[in-house]
Design a protein around this motif. Structure first.
Motif, PDB file in Angstrom:
ATOM      1  N   LYS A  24       0.815  -1.216   0.000  1.00 40.89           N
ATOM      2  CA  LYS A  24       0.000   0.000   0.000  1.00 40.89           C
ATOM      3  C   LYS A  24       0.850   1.269   0.000  1.00 40.89           C
ATOM      4  O   LYS A  24       0.436   2.296  -0.535  1.00 40.89           O
ATOM      5  CB  LYS A  24      -0.944   0.007   1.202  1.00 40.89           C
ATOM      6  CG  LYS A  24      -2.063  -1.009   1.064  1.00 40.89           C
ATOM      7  CD  LYS A  24      -2.995  -0.970   2.245  1.00 40.89           C
ATOM      8  CE  LYS A  24      -4.128  -1.965   2.039  1.00 40.89           C
ATOM      9  NZ  LYS A  24      -5.184  -1.807   3.023  1.00 40.89           N
ATOM     10  N   ALA A  25       2.017   1.205   0.616  1.00 43.49           N
ATOM     11  CA  ALA A  25       2.896   2.380   0.668  1.00 43.49           C
ATOM     12  C   ALA A  25       3.902   2.390  -0.487  1.00 43.49           C
ATOM     13  O   ALA A  25       4.727   3.294  -0.588  1.00 43.49           O
ATOM     14  CB  ALA A  25       3.633   2.432   2.003  1.00 43.49           C
ATOM     15  N   ASN A  26       3.827   1.365  -1.338  1.00 42.41           N
ATOM     16  CA  ASN A  26       4.669   1.271  -2.527  1.00 42.41           C
ATOM     17  C   ASN A  26       6.165   1.304  -2.191  1.00 42.41           C
ATOM     18  O   ASN A  26       6.903   2.176  -2.652  1.00 42.41           O
ATOM     19  CB  ASN A  26       4.309   2.377  -3.518  1.00 42.41           C
ATOM     20  CG  ASN A  26       4.929   2.136  -4.880  1.00 42.41           C
ATOM     21  OD1 ASN A  26       5.197   0.998  -5.257  1.00 42.41           O
ATOM     22  ND2 ASN A  26       5.165   3.212  -5.614  1.00 42.41           N
ATOM     23  N   PHE A  27       6.565   0.373  -1.331  1.00 44.63           N
ATOM     24  CA  PHE A  27       7.991   0.206  -1.048  1.00 44.63           C
ATOM     25  C   PHE A  27       8.272  -1.260  -0.784  1.00 44.63           C
ATOM     26  O   PHE A  27       7.363  -2.060  -0.619  1.00 44.63           O
ATOM     27  CB  PHE A  27       8.463   1.111   0.107  1.00 44.63           C
ATOM     28  CG  PHE A  27       8.033   0.664   1.485  1.00 44.63           C
ATOM     29  CD1 PHE A  27       8.921   0.022   2.342  1.00 44.63           C
ATOM     30  CD2 PHE A  27       6.748   0.901   1.937  1.00 44.63           C
ATOM     31  CE1 PHE A  27       8.522  -0.378   3.603  1.00 44.63           C
ATOM     32  CE2 PHE A  27       6.344   0.510   3.202  1.00 44.63           C
ATOM     33  CZ  PHE A  27       7.237  -0.130   4.032  1.00 44.63           C
ATOM     34  N   SER A  28       9.515  -1.616  -0.749  1.00 39.07           N
ATOM     35  CA  SER A  28       9.925  -3.007  -0.651  1.00 39.07           C
ATOM     36  C   SER A  28       9.727  -3.566   0.759  1.00 39.07           C
ATOM     37  O   SER A  28      10.042  -2.907   1.749  1.00 39.07           O
ATOM     38  CB  SER A  28      11.403  -3.122  -1.028  1.00 39.07           C
ATOM     39  OG  SER A  28      11.927  -4.356  -0.636  1.00 39.07           O
ATOM     40  N   LEU A  29       9.230  -4.787   0.808  1.00 42.48           N
ATOM     41  CA  LEU A  29       9.093  -5.474   2.090  1.00 42.48           C
ATOM     42  C   LEU A  29      10.459  -5.642   2.749  1.00 42.48           C
ATOM     43  O   LEU A  29      10.586  -5.534   3.965  1.00 42.48           O
ATOM     44  CB  LEU A  29       8.423  -6.834   1.886  1.00 42.48           C
ATOM     45  CG  LEU A  29       8.192  -7.706   3.101  1.00 42.48           C
ATOM     46  CD1 LEU A  29       7.333  -6.983   4.139  1.00 42.48           C
ATOM     47  CD2 LEU A  29       7.520  -9.007   2.691  1.00 42.48           C
ATOM     48  N   ASN A  30      11.496  -5.844   1.951  1.00 39.23           N
ATOM     49  CA  ASN A  30      12.855  -5.965   2.480  1.00 39.23           C
ATOM     50  C   ASN A  30      13.314  -4.688   3.166  1.00 39.23           C
ATOM     51  O   ASN A  30      14.160  -4.729   4.057  1.00 39.23           O
ATOM     52  CB  ASN A  30      13.840  -6.342   1.375  1.00 39.23           C
ATOM     53  CG  ASN A  30      13.617  -7.748   0.882  1.00 39.23           C
ATOM     54  OD1 ASN A  30      13.094  -8.592   1.609  1.00 39.23           O
ATOM     55  ND2 ASN A  30      13.994  -8.008  -0.355  1.00 39.23           N
ATOM     56  N   SER A  31      12.746  -3.554   2.751  1.00 39.30           N
ATOM     57  CA  SER A  31      13.121  -2.274   3.369  1.00 39.30           C
ATOM     58  C   SER A  31      12.753  -2.249   4.854  1.00 39.30           C
ATOM     59  O   SER A  31      13.455  -1.638   5.656  1.00 39.30           O
ATOM     60  CB  SER A  31      12.448  -1.107   2.656  1.00 39.30           C
ATOM     61  OG  SER A  31      12.876  -1.028   1.333  1.00 39.30           O
ATOM     62  N   ILE A  32      11.646  -2.892   5.190  1.00 44.59           N
ATOM     63  CA  ILE A  32      11.249  -2.943   6.603  1.00 44.59           C
ATOM     64  C   ILE A  32      12.279  -3.724   7.396  1.00 44.59           C
ATOM     65  O   ILE A  32      12.774  -3.261   8.422  1.00 44.59           O
ATOM     66  CB  ILE A  32       9.848  -3.582   6.771  1.00 44.59           C
ATOM     67  CG1 ILE A  32       8.778  -2.708   6.128  1.00 44.59           C
ATOM     68  CG2 ILE A  32       9.540  -3.809   8.246  1.00 44.59           C
ATOM     69  CD1 ILE A  32       7.387  -3.312   6.158  1.00 44.59           C
ATOM     70  N   SER A  33      12.610  -4.919   6.907  1.00 40.00           N
ATOM     71  CA  SER A  33      13.593  -5.752   7.610  1.00 40.00           C
ATOM     72  C   SER A  33      14.937  -5.051   7.734  1.00 40.00           C
ATOM     73  O   SER A  33      15.571  -5.079   8.789  1.00 40.00           O
ATOM     74  CB  SER A  33      13.770  -7.084   6.879  1.00 40.00           C
ATOM     75  OG  SER A  33      12.547  -7.770   6.841  1.00 40.00           O
TER      76      SER A  33
END
Length: 113
Positions: A24-33
């Motif tokens: 929804k925020a248009n960014f990579s899931l890896n960015s969270i990790s």
């Protein structure tokens, strides 16, 4: 609390997975990790998109006092949830005569104590 802890708290409050938030925020899931592992803050545009999805502000997500400001929303949702849970009872109770309402209140009070 750091940025990502606040994001996780808001995300859980909104019943979103990390994957849903990333989409929804248009960014990579890896960015969270990566952000969590490095205890870093994302680029400003990403932080703004995350805040928008979570219906909050970047300032709130950056705040050390996030938990306190979030508590008001939590209390409001708890009250709404309790009303939803007992709505039928409340509606039926309101249909009773005042005398019967008083009797029920007295019985509940005795049981509760």
């Amino acid at each position: 609390m750091n940025f990502w802890e606040n994001v996780d708290q808001e995300r859980e409050f909104k019943n979103l997975t990390r994957k849903e938030l990333a989409y929804k925020a248009n960014f990579s899931l890896n960015s969270i990790s990566t952000g969590i592992a490095r205890n870093s803050i994302p680029a400003a545009d990403v932080a703004v998109r995350i805040a928008r999805v979570l219906e909050t502000t970047v300032e709130n997500l950056m705040s050390q006092k996030h938990e306190i400001t979030h508590q008001q929303d939590f209390n409001s949702n708890v009250q709404e949830s309790l009303y939803t849970k007992y709505r039928n009872f409340i509606e039926d109770f309101d249909k009773l005569s005042l005398e019967n309402q008083k009797a029920i209140i007295q019985i509940v009070t005795q049981i509760a104590h």
